[in-house]
Design a protein around this motif. Structure first.
Motif, PDB file in Angstrom:
ATOM      1  N   ASP A 166      31.754  34.465  36.952  1.00 26.31           N
ATOM      2  CA  ASP A 166      32.753  35.536  36.873  1.00 26.31           C
ATOM      3  C   ASP A 166      32.165  36.822  37.411  1.00 26.31           C
ATOM      4  OD1 ASP A 166      34.760  37.270  36.285  1.00 26.31           O
ATOM      5  OD2 ASP A 166      34.595  37.115  34.110  1.00 26.31           O
ATOM      6  N   GLN A 168      33.337  39.712  37.179  1.00 27.31           N
ATOM      7  CA  GLN A 168      33.565  40.836  36.283  1.00 27.31           C
ATOM      8  C   GLN A 168      32.514  40.936  35.192  1.00 27.31           C
ATOM      9  OE1 GLN A 168      35.964  43.101  37.017  1.00 27.31           O
ATOM     10  NE2 GLN A 168      36.098  41.810  38.836  1.00 27.31           N
ATOM     11  N   CYS A 169      31.656  39.921  35.082  1.00 24.47           N
ATOM     12  CA  CYS A 169      30.590  39.956  34.076  1.00 24.47           C
ATOM     13  C   CYS A 169      29.434  40.795  34.612  1.00 24.47           C
ATOM     14  CB  CYS A 169      30.119  38.537  33.754  1.00 24.47           C
ATOM     15  SG  CYS A 169      28.749  38.471  32.581  1.00 24.47           S
ATOM     16  N   TYR A 194      31.127  33.688  43.532  1.00 24.76           N
ATOM     17  CA  TYR A 194      31.694  33.828  42.188  1.00 24.76           C
ATOM     18  C   TYR A 194      32.953  32.981  42.096  1.00 24.76           C
ATOM     19  CZ  TYR A 194      28.546  37.775  41.561  1.00 24.76           C
ATOM     20  OH  TYR A 194      27.423  38.569  41.444  1.00 24.76           O
ATOM     21  N   VAL A 196      35.325  33.214  39.920  1.00 28.31           N
ATOM     22  CA  VAL A 196      36.484  34.070  39.642  1.00 28.31           C
ATOM     23  C   VAL A 196      36.095  35.497  39.994  1.00 28.31           C
ATOM     24  CG1 VAL A 196      38.102  34.904  37.914  1.00 28.31           C
ATOM     25  CG2 VAL A 196      37.261  32.550  37.802  1.00 28.31           C
ATOM     26  N   LEU A 200      39.784  36.675  34.264  1.00 25.39           N
ATOM     27  CA  LEU A 200      40.447  35.396  34.036  1.00 25.39           C
ATOM     28  C   LEU A 200      41.888  35.600  33.582  1.00 25.39           C
ATOM     29  CD1 LEU A 200      37.611  33.454  32.193  1.00 25.39           C
ATOM     30  CD2 LEU A 200      38.398  33.113  34.523  1.00 25.39           C
ATOM     31  N   LEU A 214      38.448  27.891  36.916  1.00 23.21           N
ATOM     32  CA  LEU A 214      37.094  28.385  37.156  1.00 23.21           C
ATOM     33  C   LEU A 214      36.189  27.265  37.647  1.00 23.21           C
ATOM     34  CD1 LEU A 214      35.098  30.771  34.841  1.00 23.21           C
ATOM     35  CD2 LEU A 214      34.024  28.726  35.755  1.00 23.21           C
ATOM     36  N   GLY A 238      30.147  27.728  34.520  1.00 25.36           N
ATOM     37  CA  GLY A 238      31.260  28.358  33.819  1.00 25.36           C
ATOM     38  C   GLY A 238      31.724  27.546  32.635  1.00 25.36           C
TER      39      GLY A 238
END
Length: 506
Positions: A166, A168-169, A194, A196, A200, A214, A238
């Motif tokens: 991810d 965004q992590c 990545y 995603v 999510l 994912l 994931g």
């Protein structure tokens, strides 16, 4: 007559004798200092020969002494010249290195400036300019990594692939920046993908729609890295329990590509060469040891015990099957002795898990515990398996203290991930600690592992027994977790440059 003549002769002889003078001894001019030296040390009568001999000896001594002094001066001069020459070479070498670094920086700046001039950002392009400028900020502000101290041979442009779940992590984004920098400086190329790139999508459950999506994208990313020619692929799974991902990793490994799992062990697959990073067992163990020290459990007794509650993630997350045992391994001796008590009685994994690993679920459960169990008693610690859960617990505790429904002290609250919110809570005293994954530490260790694999160097396995994933025992190359608290925040977060790098994601 004769007698008179003899008398006269005798008188003349005497007169002549009296008139003849002795010849004077010739005086020799000598140096008084040398004369005194000779008279003092040699009890002989001085004459021209031995005085001259003494002078000759003394002059010989003087000449020898002068020659010895000259030789010493020549040796000193030679040594000094050598030292100066070596120092001059070092200065020239250092100057070249500095000029080389300046030229590289100027080239980067000039290329960035040229790109900016050719493509003046308007509308959608402004975001790209911001990203580029942030990258330059990172290079100029963040403390430099001492890459020269790496124990490596170096690469020749080999491609290393990374499949992260991810974008965004923050954890993965920060690692990308550090890993990419160190690998390139060491002669390797890196490609990061990545599964995603956006948050999510909301779905009915963690096991449902969005996890399947994912995993599907992560498999596609791995296949693309294989086509690009990556010789080593690092995978942060994931979904560790995905059968599709397990099958893909087996296929990749069997094709001759090294597969390295980061932090979490993919289950039921033999398609993993190594587990790398701060593994789940030691993360749980680190939290447990922190509680032991924070509550001083070694001096607690059954008569005066400490109290705690436990919050873990969703039961579908199989990382808990390593993290929870690590936590309880550290706490069980004190629970068994009565020094640590769980007043709610909720100690089994099924009882302490939180649906969907949700902050709101953790908040609601904490409120229930405060209302039902801690109306009069004190709660010493709440052990949260990650920062999301710690956020819900902290919020519930703060509200209970404010409205007076809880009269005890603010408990020790653990977390994991060192998220921005968690770091803020730590500074505010609303959370006690968080497990910290230092991106620079990962970057250096990953580069050394890559170099060992490519050059056939012996790889140091730290654990070859623990990580049984249902198919094989995965050899582990471990980084031991770090802990961030209010006391070491300056050293761990500020001085390391972590904040500078992290600011680029804002």
């Amino acid at each position: 007559m004769d007698k008179d003549n003899e008398t006269k002769k005798e008188n003349l002889k005497n007169d002549h004798k009296n008139t003849v003078k002795k010849p004077k001894r010739k005086r020799v001019q000598i140096d008084p200092e040398y004369q005194w030296e000779s008279l003092h040390h040699k009890s002989i009568r001085m004459n021209e020969r031995n005085v001259n001999q003494n002078l000759h000896d003394e002059h010989e001594k003087s000449h020898k002494k002068r020659r010895l002094t000259e030789h010493k001066m020549m040796v000193k001069f030679a040594i000094g010249s050598i030292i100066f020459f070596v120092f001059l070479l070092f200065c020239i070498f250092l100057g070249k290195r500095i000029r080389s670094g300046i030229n590289e920086t100027q080239e980067v700046s000039e290329s960035s400036s040229t790109a900016a001039d050719e493509n003046t950002p308007t509308g959608d392009e402004s975001e790209e300019e911001t990203t580029a400028s942030k990258y330059l900020i990172e290079e100029n502000v963040a403390p430099p990594n001492d890459i020269e101290n790496l124990d490596i041979i170096g690469g020749n442009g080999e491609l290393i692939g990374f499949s992260f779940p991810d974008q965004q992590c923050e954890k993965w984004m920060l690692m990308e920046k550090q890993i990419d920098k160190v690998l390139h400086a060491s002669g390797y190329n890196a490609d990061f993908k990545y599964a995603v790139e956006q948050p999510l999508e909301e779905g009915p459950s963690v096991e449902g729609f969005h996890k399947d999506k994912l995993v599907k994208k992560q498999i596609e990313d791995i296949e693309e890295l294989v086509k690009e020619g990556a010789g080593i692929i690092f995978v942060a799974p994931g979904d560790v329990s995905s059968e599709a991902l397990a099958a893909e990793l087996t296929q990749v490994k069997n094709s001759g590509i090294y597969v390295v799992a980061i932090d979490h062990v993919p289950m039921r697959t033999d398609g993993v060469n190594f587990l790398f990073g701060c593994d789940d067992y030691h993360v749980g163990e680190t939290m447990g040891n922190y509680i032991v020290d924070a509550l001083d459990l070694k001096h607690a007794t059954a008569e005066e015990p400490k109290t705690a509650e436990i919050f873990t993630g969703d039961m579908s997350d199989e990382t808990l099957y390593f993290r929870f045992p690590g936590l309880m391994e550290a706490l069980f001796p004190y629970i068994d002795s009565g020094a640590l008590v769980i007043p709610s009685g909720q100690i089994e994994l099924e009882q302490v898990s939180t649906l969907d690993n949700s902050e709101s679920e953790a908040y609601e459960r904490m409120k229930e515990l405060l209302a039902e169990v801690y109306t009069s008693g004190n709660l010493d610690a709440v052990i949260c398996i990650d920062d999301v859960l710690a956020g819900g617990v902290s919020r519930a505790m703060a509200e209970a203290v404010m409205d007076g429904t809880y009269g005890g002290t603010m408990p020790v609250i653990t977390g994991d991930g060192s998220s921005e919110e968690a770091l803020d809570r730590i500074l505010q005293g609303k959370q006690s600690m968080s497990v910290f994954y230092d991106p620079a530490q990962y970057a250096f260790s990953i580069t050394e592992l890559v170099d060992d694999i490519y050059h056939g160097t012996e790889i140091e396995i730290t654990d070859a027994e623990m990580y049984q994933n249902g198919a094989i025992v995965v050899p582990a190359i471990e980084l031991f977790p770090l802990v961030v608290t209010a006391e070491n925040y300056e050293d761990m977060i500020v001085d390391t440059g972590y904040l500078h790098t992290k600011a680029l994601l804002d």
